[in-house]
Each structure stands twice: as structure tokens, then as C-alpha cells.
Design a protein around this motif. Structure first.
Motif, short mmCIF file in Angstrom:
data_model
loop_
_atom_site.label_atom_id
_atom_site.label_comp_id
_atom_site.label_asym_id
_atom_site.label_seq_id
_atom_site.Cartn_x
_atom_site.Cartn_y
_atom_site.Cartn_z
N ILE A 94 -50.10 18.41 60.14
CA ILE A 94 -50.03 17.86 61.13
C ILE A 94 -50.06 19.23 62.34
CG2 ILE A 94 -49.23 15.90 60.52
CD1 ILE A 94 -46.59 16.53 61.87
N HIS A 95 -49.79 20.23 61.80
CA HIS A 95 -49.45 21.50 62.69
C HIS A 95 -50.78 21.59 63.52
CE1 HIS A 95 -49.17 25.58 64.15
NE2 HIS A 95 -47.97 25.47 64.14
N THR A 96 -52.16 21.66 63.07
CA THR A 96 -53.25 22.01 63.90
C THR A 96 -53.41 21.11 64.83
OG1 THR A 96 -54.21 23.15 61.76
CG2 THR A 96 -55.67 22.30 63.62
N PRO A 97 -53.30 19.80 64.82
CA PRO A 97 -53.72 19.08 65.79
C PRO A 97 -52.66 19.07 66.99
CG PRO A 97 -53.11 17.65 64.01
CD PRO A 97 -53.48 19.00 63.55
N ILE A 98 -51.36 19.32 66.86
CA ILE A 98 -50.28 19.30 67.69
C ILE A 98 -50.43 20.51 68.42
CG2 ILE A 98 -47.95 19.56 68.03
CD1 ILE A 98 -47.41 17.32 65.69
N CYS A 225 -55.92 23.52 49.75
CA CYS A 225 -54.72 23.36 49.07
C CYS A 225 -53.61 24.68 48.78
CB CYS A 225 -54.51 22.57 47.86
SG CYS A 225 -53.10 21.80 47.18
N VAL A 226 -52.56 24.91 49.14
CA VAL A 226 -51.63 26.12 48.88
C VAL A 226 -50.58 25.62 47.91
CG1 VAL A 226 -50.17 27.77 49.94
CG2 VAL A 226 -52.12 27.02 51.24
N TRP A 235 -51.49 20.47 51.72
CA TRP A 235 -52.88 20.53 52.27
C TRP A 235 -52.91 21.07 53.68
CZ3 TRP A 235 -57.10 20.13 49.12
CH2 TRP A 235 -56.81 19.41 47.85
N SER A 236 -53.74 21.80 53.97
CA SER A 236 -53.79 22.24 55.35
C SER A 236 -55.33 22.32 55.80
CB SER A 236 -53.07 23.58 55.70
OG SER A 236 -53.70 24.66 55.10
N GLU A 237 -55.67 22.41 57.13
CA GLU A 237 -57.03 22.54 57.60
C GLU A 237 -57.36 23.98 57.45
OE1 GLU A 237 -58.31 20.95 61.32
OE2 GLU A 237 -57.11 19.10 61.34
N ASN A 238 -58.41 24.02 56.84
CA ASN A 238 -59.21 25.34 56.55
C ASN A 238 -60.36 25.72 57.35
OD1 ASN A 238 -59.76 27.91 55.09
ND2 ASN A 238 -61.29 27.03 53.78
N ALA A 239 -61.06 24.86 57.68
CA ALA A 239 -62.11 24.92 58.71
C ALA A 239 -62.56 23.54 59.19
CB ALA A 239 -63.29 25.63 57.67
N LEU A 309 -62.96 16.62 53.63
CA LEU A 309 -63.43 17.20 52.61
C LEU A 309 -62.45 18.34 51.83
CD1 LEU A 309 -65.62 17.52 50.07
CD2 LEU A 309 -66.44 19.32 51.44
N ALA A 310 -61.67 18.04 50.78
CA ALA A 310 -60.61 18.90 50.09
C ALA A 310 -61.34 19.57 48.97
CB ALA A 310 -59.65 18.17 49.79
N VAL A 311 -61.39 20.78 48.83
CA VAL A 311 -62.09 21.55 48.17
C VAL A 311 -61.14 22.48 47.26
CG1 VAL A 311 -63.91 23.59 47.55
CG2 VAL A 311 -64.00 21.98 49.44
N VAL A 312 -61.27 22.31 45.80
CA VAL A 312 -60.15 23.10 44.93
C VAL A 312 -60.80 23.79 44.00
CG1 VAL A 312 -58.44 21.45 45.53
CG2 VAL A 312 -59.97 21.10 43.54
#
Length: 531
Positions: A94-98, A225-226, A235-239, A309-312
Motif C-alpha cells: 500500500i506504500h506506492t498509492p499512498i 515478490c521479495v 508483494w510490492s509494485e514492480n512496474a 500480474l504477479a511474476v515469480v
């Protein structure tokens, strides 16, 4: 330094107060003139600066510490009654949108100090060479450990970016070592407003997030995913990428439509799965040579159906527990993509078969039983749609492709006539200057020059793209295609054949490199545990 400062301040404070309160006029009014002679010894003692300094050195630090703690206890007591606070770790999803919302609000303020960062989303049309019609865009945030105040819908908010111990109240999802590698110490946003319950602040944060995702309605959010190596991940936004229409992916006839129909049928039958006691998840195995559109079709499906889309990469997961944590915390409304599972299994199996050295216990990685357990779906979030891609189907064990673990196997092979002609028409028909009969003749010649099942769509796209750049004209006549059909295609096919042989060698070398890296990491982890 702090203790010396406390002693000095204590001495100065006591000296000022005592010189005022031990004077004869004050003492006379306090205890009466008849008692002054009896307290003469005390007055002389307190007016002695050497004695006063000794008292300050002895009790000064403790007194200042007590006063400081008392001040903060009173402040925290008042703050806890009048204000509510939420802290958001920079590694949280939630850090990116805030962060984006806070940046937009700060830009409206008349402030003198802020921290700037390049805004990749807002700079898509910016040309850094200086010939752009737009100025570069930045995100603005408070300086570290500083505060900025703004109003939103009539309510006042205080924003702090806190680091280190100040951010200690937030349970971080990243280890100290990872922070050292990926970006330094722990940082979080501290959002404060007046209120009696944190629920009101939570509702405002939800509004800020909603505004952010509305502005990204036509975008594809890609998550990464870290892992912390101890069974935890986040999970965090990558792009954030432009949504890709399914029409831009050219597959065999009706294949795209069948996939979309299958996914929609799954999403519409949640109750049916619950009634039957079946895990509510749906799995696809996309198999075929490199460049045939496996990843592209997943990206376009996510865009078309409004999903993230979550890529691992399975080789980055160090335990079955991490794999379980990964799938159980998948972001809502997100497709899971596991790329090149055949290659990952080869790396894992080769590393597992390698004899450990120097006391190592063997590589840390996900195991086949752990992967099979994940595919069964009991640890997945309800509604998960996942995709696995592979180039070499023979590398996958039969139990991995068993019905119930993989619901749909889809082969994306080298281009057939429909794909070849459709891609050719998409590139050139709109700029072709000639009759329909002549165009049909050109397409027939093209099909003879490129046999079915010999070239991947990505390779075909490269050929057409290179040719379109060489034309340098808006209208193309039949004569312009003679160069493509007679002189370019066959050399290109020969080059593709040669590059595939080289790629096979590169893949084998990469497999060896990844295996050695995995074993080296295990050895380092083992030595670290011993220490």
C-alpha cells in the motif's frame, strides 16, 4: 556529549533558581526574618558554585532524563487522546498509492524543503535530451524525519517520513541485510490526524488508494515478490505498464477466445467450487518454443480482464514455506505467472544432485513436493488464476501436469499460415497502395516463402519491423515487397536457425551458472549460520 549538555543545563538552571530563591528578601518573606540566621549555613552552601557544580554532576543527568521522560509521557498521553496515527512501511504494497497521493498534495503547498524523486509514470512522454514539449515530473515527499502538514477535504493531516528507530513501530517485511542491499535503512510514512479512533484515518487512506487505482484503470500493474529467506515474503509494485489488448497477440484461430471463455467461466462459478469442496483456483500450462507469445498472452489476458500480474521465478525461492507464503498473500485480483518452470526445475534438480562441499547441507530451494502441494491449491487465495510457461515439456514430471493441478494445457507453437498472414496484414495492409487482387498475390507468395511451423511470432515480428523501418514511405506498392520476398526472408530464416543453435548453448551455460550460484549461496548461508 548529551550528558555534558545535561549537566551544564542543570547547573545553569539551578544557579539561576537558587540565586533568586535564597536571597534575603525572598527567604524573609518565605520563612520570616527571625529564621534567616538559622538557615545561614544552607544559604551559604547553596551559593557556593563549587558545591552547586558537584550537585549538578551527581544528579544532573538523572534529573534531565527524568524531566525528558516526563515531558514525552505527558506529550504521548495528550497525543493518544487527541490524535490517531498509521505508519506504512515502504516495502508494503500500500506504500506506492499512498506515496503518490501524498506527493500530489505536497505539490499544492507553499513549502521550502522537500525530497524529490523521478516520477516514471508521469514522465512517459518526456524526452531527457531537451527537445520535449513537457518538463520532467517529480514526486515530492517530506525530508527524512521531517513533517509536512496539508488539508484534505477540510481535515488536517501531518505526514512524517521516519527512519531507523523512529520507524521501529512498523513491523518490517524486509530484513536488515536486504535493506542494506536494496536501499538502506527502514523508512516509513507516519500519517497523523485528529481523532479518537484509528478507523477514521483508515477510511481516508482507503480513499487515497482508491484515487490511485482509478488513475491506473487503463494500466497493467506488475508485482514482484521479495523473500527474506526465512519463510516470509511480501508483494510490492514492480512496474506499471500500458494495458495490452488481446487483439495485439496473434495466436491460432479461436485460441484467445477459448482461453478468455474458460477464465470467465471459472470466475463466474465460485459457489459451484464451494459446493463441491474443490479448491477455488485455476491453472494453465503454456508450452512451446521461445518467442511464441506465452508471456505476451498472459499479460494481454490480465489487461483485458482488468487484473494485476504477479511474476515469480522459482529459482529465487529458498524453501517450500516461502512458496506457500507467496501464493497465500498474492494481491487481490491478480494473475500469478511462473515463467520457465522447466528451466527452473532443471536448475533445482541439478543443484540438489550436486554433492555438497565444505560441510554445506545442500542447496536451499523449493522442492518438487512443495511445488506440487502449491499446485493443489489449498494454500492459494480463493479465485487465483495461475499460469506456468515452459519451453521443454519433457522436463516436467507427469505428476505436475496431472488434471486438478493443471486445468488447461495450451501449446503455442511456431506460426501457422493464419498467424503469418494476419501479422503481415497488421503491419502493411493499411499503408499498401494497390488492388485487392495484387495484395492477395503478395500474401500467397509470403506463405510460400515462410513455411508453416518454422518461425516464432516474435521472430516474425522482428522481420516485419525491420522491413517497415527500411521503407521510409507512407504508401507501399507491390514492387516494394519484392525486396522482402526475394532477398530478405531466406537469409533471415537461415540466421534464425543459427541463432537457435547458439541459444541452446547459452541456455546450457546459464543452467550451469545458476546451479553454481545456488550452491555458492547455500555454502555462504551455512557458514553464516555456523558463525
Amino acid at each position: 556529549m548529551v550528558e555534558g549538555y545535561s549537566v551544564l543545563n542543570t547547573f545553569q538552571l539551578l544557579s539561576t533558581l537558587l540565586h533568586r530563591f535564597v536571597g534575603e528578601s525572598f527567604m524573609a518573606s518565605w520563612v520570616g526574618p527571625q529564621w534567616i540566621s538559622k538557615f545561614a549555613w544552607l544559604i551559604a552552601l547553596l551559593e557556593n558554585e563549587a558545591m552547586l557544580m558537584g550537585i549538578s554532576l551527581t544528579f544532573g543527568p538523572a534529573l534531565m532524563k527524568y524531566l525528558s521522560n516526563s515531558y514525552y509521557r505527558i506529550e504521548n498521553f495528550i497525543t493518544s487522546r487527541l490524535y490517531v496515527t498509521i505508519e506504512v512501511d515502504e516495502m508494503d504494497i500500500i506504500h506506492t498509492p499512498i506515496s503518490k497521493f501524498i506527493s500530489q498534495e505536497i505539490k499544492k503547498l507553499d513549502i521550502k524543503e522537500a525530497q524529490a524523486s523521478y516520477d516514471h509514470d508521469a514522465n512517459e512522454d518526456y524526452n531527457h535530451r531537451g527537445n520535449s514539449s513537457r518538463a520532467p515530473a517529480f514526486q515530492l515527499h517530506p525530508l527524512l524525519n521531517n513533517q509536512i502538514k496539508f488539508k484534505y477535504k477540510g481535515k488536517t493531516f501531518w505526514i512524517n517520513r521516519v527512519t531507523g528507530d523512529e520507524a521501529g513501530k512498523v513491523k518490517s517485511k524486509m530484513t536488515n541485510f536486504e535493506r542494506m542491499i536494496f536501499g538502506g535503512e527502514k523508512v516509513s510514512f507516519r500519517v497523523v490526524t485528529r481523532g479518537s479512533n484509528v478507523r477514521i484515518l483508515k477510511e481516508y487512506l482507503a480513499l487515497w488508494m482508491e484515487d490511485y487505482y482509478k488513475s491506473h484503470a487503463d494500466k497493467l500493474v506488475v508485482y514482484k515478490c521479495v523473500h527474506d529467506g526465512k519463510g516470509a515474503c511480501h508483494w510490492s509494485e514492480n512496474a506499471t505498464k500500458d494495458a495490452r489488448s488481446l487483439d495485439t497477440v496473434i495466436l491460432k484461430q479461436q485460441l484467445k477466445e477459448n482461453i478468455v471463455k474458460d477464465i470467465n467461466y471459472f470466475l463466474d462459478h465460485k459457489e459451484w467450487y464451494a459446493d463441491k469442496g474443490i479448491p477455488y483456483r485455476h491453472g494453465f500450462l503454456l508450452k512451446g518454443p521461445p518467442g511464441t507469445g506465452k508471456t505476451s498472452v498472459v499479460r494481454s489476458l490480465a489487461s483485458t480482464l482488468g487484473k494485476g500480474l504477479a511474476v515469480v521465478n522459482l529459482t529465487n525461492i529458498t524453501s517450500d514455506e516461502e512458496l506457500t507464503a507467496m501464493v497465500s498473500t498474492l494481491p487481490h485480483d491478480t494473475f500469478l505467472l511462473m515463467e520457465d518452470v522447466d528451466h527452473c526445475l532443471k536448475v533445482i534438480e541439478k543443484a540438489a544432485a550436486t554433492k555438497p562441499t565444505d560441510g554445506a547441507l545442500g542447496p536451499k530451494n523449493v522442492t518438487l513436493p512443495g511445488l506440487l502441494s502449491m499446485l493443489d491449491g489449498y494454500d492459494m487465495r480463493d479465485g487465483t488464476v495461475f499460469f506456468m510457461t515452459c519451453n521443454d515439456e519433457s522436463a516436467l514430471p507427469a505428476v505436475m501436469k496431472r488434471r486438478g493441478r493443471v486445468d488447461q494445457e495450451i501449446t503455442l507453437d511456431y506460426a501457422d499460415e493464419y498467424q503469418i498472414v494476419t501479422m503481415f496484414e497488421r503491419f502493411f495492409k493499411s499503408v499498401y497502395h494497390g488492388s485487392d487482387d495484387t495484395w492477395q498475390t503478395i500474401c500467397d507468395r509470403l506463405k510460400k516463402c515462410i513455411p508453416t511451423g518454422t518461425i516464432a511470432t516474435a521472430e516474425l515480428q522482428g522481420l516485419f519491423l525491420d522491413f517497415s523501418f527500411s521503407l521510409q514511405r507512407e504508401k507501399i506498392t507491390k514492387a516494394a515487397f519484392d525486396d522482402l520476398l526475394d532477398n530478405r526472408i531466406q537469409p533471415f530464416l537461415d540466421q534464425i536457425k543459427e541463432s537457435r543453435e547458439i541459444s541452446q548453448t547459452d541456455r546450457e551455460q546459464k543452467l550451469t551458472f545458476l546451479t553454481n550460484r545456488m550452491l555458492k549461496k547455500k555454502k555462504e548461508d551455512s557458514n553464516s549460520d555456523d558463525d
